[in-house]
Design an enzyme around this catalytic site. Structure first.
Site, PDB file in Angstrom:
ATOM      1  N   HIS A  92       0.841  -1.206   0.000  1.00 35.46           N
ATOM      2  CA  HIS A  92       0.000   0.000   0.000  1.00 35.46           C
ATOM      3  C   HIS A  92       0.879   1.261   0.000  1.00 35.46           C
ATOM      4  O   HIS A  92       0.673   2.163  -0.815  1.00 35.46           O
ATOM      5  CB  HIS A  92      -0.906  -0.053   1.234  1.00 35.46           C
ATOM      6  CG  HIS A  92      -1.705   1.184   1.504  1.00 35.46           C
ATOM      7  ND1 HIS A  92      -3.060   1.256   1.292  1.00 35.46           N
ATOM      8  CD2 HIS A  92      -1.344   2.397   1.981  1.00 35.46           C
ATOM      9  CE1 HIS A  92      -3.494   2.463   1.611  1.00 35.46           C
ATOM     10  NE2 HIS A  92      -2.471   3.182   2.044  1.00 35.46           N
ATOM     11  N   ARG A 225     -12.888  -0.554   2.779  1.00 32.82           N
ATOM     12  CA  ARG A 225     -11.510  -0.831   2.364  1.00 32.82           C
ATOM     13  C   ARG A 225     -11.379  -2.338   2.090  1.00 32.82           C
ATOM     14  O   ARG A 225     -10.645  -2.757   1.203  1.00 32.82           O
ATOM     15  CB  ARG A 225     -10.508  -0.424   3.452  1.00 32.82           C
ATOM     16  CG  ARG A 225     -10.436   1.062   3.676  1.00 32.82           C
ATOM     17  CD  ARG A 225      -9.348   1.435   4.638  1.00 32.82           C
ATOM     18  NE  ARG A 225      -8.023   1.367   4.002  1.00 32.82           N
ATOM     19  CZ  ARG A 225      -6.926   1.865   4.535  1.00 32.82           C
ATOM     20  NH1 ARG A 225      -6.966   2.466   5.711  1.00 32.82           N
ATOM     21  NH2 ARG A 225      -5.778   1.773   3.909  1.00 32.82           N
TER      22      ARG A 225
END
Ligand SMILES: [Zn+2]
Length: 257
Positions: A92, A225
């Site tokens: 990420h 998410r």
């Protein structure tokens, strides 16, 4: 060090003055930085914080010690859990260098266009899929939808992060066997990878905190998410045998990286 300890001598019964001293100290420290070269390796977080970040202006990813513990990471965990946890976070943060804002900074952290115009246009074509996808997610408790523009960079980073980490895990498995299992949990290691990804985003919010997050936050609420990322993941659907067209395996999938 002496100077710091002199300036920051606190007393137990003068809370207000202590706060002023602290504010003055920070203002002076920041002001002093104007006249010296930028310290490009300085952290803007402390070691015990459970978080990680990417700095565009330094092109740097930072992982404080605080995040290197369960559920993100443990040396005794099966690798599937570690790759699904801290591995995804590392992927990420790397991706932030290639999201809608990070892409505008070059390798030295300077604001400079280094992509071809054609690549920029393809990037936004792909990103618009995520704008549509995340813009549909609604938090029923507060009756508000996600702002897909504010959260675009984080959504791009979430989607690529899990992909990178899963590929890294599969590469590791080509030459290694998992020796550790999770007792009483009858799941494959591919399933455990995605299970821990869901686990790291487990959270509870008050309605007020959720509203603040939706109105001004850069991250989608954690529930989305997980749902947003996994419903774009072919590998997730393979691991859990989700039928094509089901909620977690829609035919239309978004992919930027
Ligand atoms: Zn992020």
């Amino acid at each position: 060090m002496d100077q710091v300890s002199n300036e920051l001598s606190f007393k137990e019964d003068t809370h207000f003055e202590n706060v002023l001293k602290m504010l003055q100290f920070h203002a002076r420290t920041n002001h002093n930085q104007l006249s010296v070269p930028v310290n490009r390796t300085a952290w803007v977080t402390s070691p015990a914080v459970v978080n990680a970040y990417y700095s565009r202006s330094k092109n740097m990813i930072v992982f404080p010690a605080g995040i290197l513990q369960p559920p993100f990471y443990h040396p005794a965990f099966p690798r599937s859990l570690n790759y699904g946890g801290i591995g995804v976070v590392i992927g990420h943060e790397i991706t932030h260098g290639f999201d809608d804002r990070g892409r505008q900074f070059d390798k030295n952290g300077n604001l400079q266009q280094w992509w071809k115009a054609e690549d920029v246009s393809k990037f936004y074509q792909r990103a618009s899929c995520m704008l549509d996808q995340y813009g549909e997610y609604k938090v029923d408790e507060v009756g508000l939808k996600i702002n897909p523009v504010n959260t675009l960079g984080e959504n791009i980073a979430d989607n690529a992060g899990i992909k990178i980490s899963y590929q890294a895990y599969k590469t590791w498995r080509e030459t290694h066997d998992e020796e550790v299992t999770v007792p009483y949990v009858n799941l494959t290691h591919d399933q455990l990878f995605f299970l821990n990804f869901g686990q790291i985003w487990c959270e509870v919010n008050s309605p007020e905190a959720m509203l603040t997050k939706l109105r001004s936050g850069q991250h989608s609420p954690n529930r989305f998410r997980v749902i947003g990322t996994l419903s774009n993941s072919e590998e997730f659907s393979e691991a859990f045998n989700c039928p094509v067209g089901s909620r977690m395996n829609p035919e239309k999938k978004c992919r930027v990286w």
